[in-house]
Design an enzyme around this catalytic site. Sequence first.
Site, PDB file in Angstrom:
ATOM      1  N   HIS A 102       0.835  -1.203   0.000  1.00  0.00           N
ATOM      2  CA  HIS A 102       0.000   0.000   0.000  1.00  0.00           C
ATOM      3  C   HIS A 102       0.866   1.249   0.000  1.00  0.00           C
ATOM      4  O   HIS A 102       0.638   2.184  -0.768  1.00  0.00           O
ATOM      5  CB  HIS A 102      -0.928  -0.019   1.217  1.00  0.00           C
ATOM      6  CG  HIS A 102      -1.977   1.037   1.163  1.00  0.00           C
ATOM      7  ND1 HIS A 102      -1.924   2.166   1.928  1.00  0.00           N
ATOM      8  CD2 HIS A 102      -3.089   1.153   0.394  1.00  0.00           C
ATOM      9  CE1 HIS A 102      -2.981   2.924   1.647  1.00  0.00           C
ATOM     10  NE2 HIS A 102      -3.692   2.328   0.721  1.00  0.00           N
ATOM     11  N   HIS A 120      -7.670  -1.317  -4.937  1.00  0.00           N
ATOM     12  CA  HIS A 120      -7.942  -1.783  -3.579  1.00  0.00           C
ATOM     13  C   HIS A 120      -8.778  -3.065  -3.581  1.00  0.00           C
ATOM     14  O   HIS A 120      -8.651  -3.885  -2.675  1.00  0.00           O
ATOM     15  CB  HIS A 120      -8.603  -0.675  -2.756  1.00  0.00           C
ATOM     16  CG  HIS A 120      -7.655   0.434  -2.398  1.00  0.00           C
ATOM     17  ND1 HIS A 120      -7.322   1.439  -3.279  1.00  0.00           N
ATOM     18  CD2 HIS A 120      -6.930   0.662  -1.272  1.00  0.00           C
ATOM     19  CE1 HIS A 120      -6.446   2.241  -2.698  1.00  0.00           C
ATOM     20  NE2 HIS A 120      -6.184   1.806  -1.482  1.00  0.00           N
ATOM     21  N   PHE A 160      -1.223   7.162   4.607  1.00  0.00           N
ATOM     22  CA  PHE A 160      -1.236   6.037   3.677  1.00  0.00           C
ATOM     23  C   PHE A 160      -0.029   5.103   3.839  1.00  0.00           C
ATOM     24  O   PHE A 160      -0.138   3.912   3.603  1.00  0.00           O
ATOM     25  CB  PHE A 160      -1.312   6.523   2.233  1.00  0.00           C
ATOM     26  CG  PHE A 160      -2.682   6.997   1.837  1.00  0.00           C
ATOM     27  CD1 PHE A 160      -3.823   6.368   2.317  1.00  0.00           C
ATOM     28  CD2 PHE A 160      -2.854   8.062   0.972  1.00  0.00           C
ATOM     29  CE1 PHE A 160      -5.094   6.793   1.948  1.00  0.00           C
ATOM     30  CE2 PHE A 160      -4.118   8.496   0.594  1.00  0.00           C
ATOM     31  CZ  PHE A 160      -5.232   7.863   1.078  1.00  0.00           C
ATOM     32  N   HIS A 175     -11.570  -1.007   4.076  1.00  0.00           N
ATOM     33  CA  HIS A 175     -11.622  -1.036   2.612  1.00  0.00           C
ATOM     34  C   HIS A 175     -12.618  -2.048   2.072  1.00  0.00           C
ATOM     35  O   HIS A 175     -13.119  -1.907   0.961  1.00  0.00           O
ATOM     36  CB  HIS A 175     -10.226  -1.216   2.024  1.00  0.00           C
ATOM     37  CG  HIS A 175      -9.619   0.110   1.732  1.00  0.00           C
ATOM     38  ND1 HIS A 175      -9.864   0.795   0.559  1.00  0.00           N
ATOM     39  CD2 HIS A 175      -8.865   0.920   2.492  1.00  0.00           C
ATOM     40  CE1 HIS A 175      -9.266   1.970   0.618  1.00  0.00           C
ATOM     41  NE2 HIS A 175      -8.648   2.071   1.774  1.00  0.00           N
TER      42      HIS A 175
HETATM   43 CU1  C2O Z   1      -5.159   3.097  -0.270  1.00  0.00          CU
HETATM   44 CU2  C2O Z   1      -7.769   3.797   2.155  1.00  0.00          CU
HETATM   45  O1  C2O Z   1      -6.326   3.982   0.952  1.00  0.00           O
END
Ligand code: C2O
Length: 648
Positions: A213, A242, A388, A401
């Site tokens: 990430h 994601h 991040f 996510h």
């Molecule tokens: Cu890659 Cu919630 O961000």
Amino acid sequence: MATSILLSSSGPSCASTRSKCDGLPATSADGKLLVSSLTGGRSSLWIRGAKTSLPGKKQVHSSAFCLVRRRTVIVRAQEEQDQEGQINVNGGRRELIQAASIAGLSLLSSSTRSGIAWGAPVVPPDLTTCAPASVTTPPGVPAAPATTVNCCLLPPTKPIVDYKLPTKPQIHKRRPAHKVDADYIQKYNKAYELMRALPTTDPRSLMRQADIHCAFCNGAYNQLGSTNKLQVHFSWLFLPWHRWYLYFHERILAHLIGDPKFSLVYWNWDNQANVGGNIMPAMFNQQGSALYDAKRNQNHLPPVLNTLALSDLGNTNLTNEQIIQDNLNVMYQSVVTASTPDLFMGKKYSAGDPEPNIGGTLENAPHTAIHAWTGSDKETYLEDMGNFYSAARDPIFYAHHSNVDRLWAVWNTIGGRRRDHTDPDFLNAQFLFYDECGDMVRVRVEDALDNSKLGVSYLKVNGDKLWLNFEPQPLSATTTTTTTTTTDVTPKSIDEIPELGPSSPGKSATNVDKKLVSLAKRPTVIPQELLDKGLAQEDLEEVLVLEDVQVPRNVASHIAVFINLPDADANTPLSIAEYVGSFINVPHFAGEGMDMSMRSVIVRFGIKDNLRRLGITDPSTITVTIVAKLGGSESVPISVKGIKIEYE
Ligand code: C2O
């Protein structure tokens, strides 16, 4: 003894050299050797590993490296006895660049482009080029220690292959975190315990998962053949990247506990029914559990309600009832009234493009709000969730996510123009991930667009209906528990309100400070390109565009935007029909060569529904009020260059 590089147009298929997951850690003896000698600069040394001999180390790597796309060129780094390298390339220009760069050849430099969009999909970076991301304090912000993070990916230990979706996918039914039982939590806990216990030389370990990430948000890699950074946020890549990331993360956890059905939970923060969705889920809050992370905001532990636009950071006096109403409208504005793919998913980002800056409404808030709300206010950069680079070190990230991904799927079901992008640059964009064996695989966006093909589904909850059917009322018609107290001096009549107008080259930015009020003209002419698409007038969205909004890169900030409410200020509720949406910046580090202090974004909101609710029908001029709910001070400056309204 020298290592030669063989480039050939055929040779053994990469796919055929990949063995099935054998349950062994991804760190073979060779892998360990590599990793142990590569601390602090894995990739560049790895180049040398392929390019030159490593004295005293007989075998640089046992298997071929297949890093080149479309299998048209096979690159093999193998050790040979004092022979000159042979180079024999038969492939496209990009294959050539990648092959050459893997081999460490100078060909790359003469072929590198800078800042030129190719009109082609984003493809995986050259893994041999990785730079640490660093951070400096923005001007005016109290000095924070300069930090660098190195989140370069572990080099693959096998050829990279194109990932093939299973024809009969294993079903992963994701449930809301507040609804799972003790057995489920125990299993979840075990899976993360095992993931945390893997050595950091294993790409499946939690730390290395988090680095994936970090790498694609914090500028670790340049785009292939470009000096522009590769970025998976702030554009149409956000949602599919994601989705794939969760897919492999879930498979790794399932593999570790030997339960192929294992499924992530989703943090149902959008659920405003009083059932435990909109608080930090209890399963992540047991100290000592593998799901726990101490770097979270301790003021936001249950039963504190989460806020989907950081309202409580700007105004700490909100009642729970107001938070719930605000949250419902944040959801309504960012999912329901975002009626086009550009609005909801974010805009186009293609190969060679500079850092993307037009994220979708779901990404800009509430997604970012939950990051900043969860991260610890005691940490310099809101670690873990609030930045991040560190966000995915917290197991709650994947539950967060999972909900973002679920909401994408909900948006798809609303209808109208709420369909995924169809541009080939979107469909063919490619990413790299590690599968459950720790082997690196290459995936395409198009393959992720149908969750059922991934085996992923989400248990339905009634909470969705609350915001899907939310009916925000004009402020004048509401009796909210929060009273608007206007302390700022606001213009008395509309004649006194200036018009900022669209951005133009050389125009200077205007500081938002606490708030900025401007007139904005509604469009009168439908652009030909929209007419050419066969869109009827009623299909068109009116989009309010804030151009070149500058926010400090490493500080959480929040602007909330209202139309026809010049008196709006930081205390104005977000639950009203005048509220069109929020933009929240999640602090993130910049890569080498990027502007470390400020970030420029374009913020867009669909306002057709708001106009209708406010009874504004004729083309006319409206007022736009940008309120700094968080930031907008000298230490956290926010400025904007232009405001316009356009048809989409
Ligand atoms: Cu890659 Cu919630 O961000």
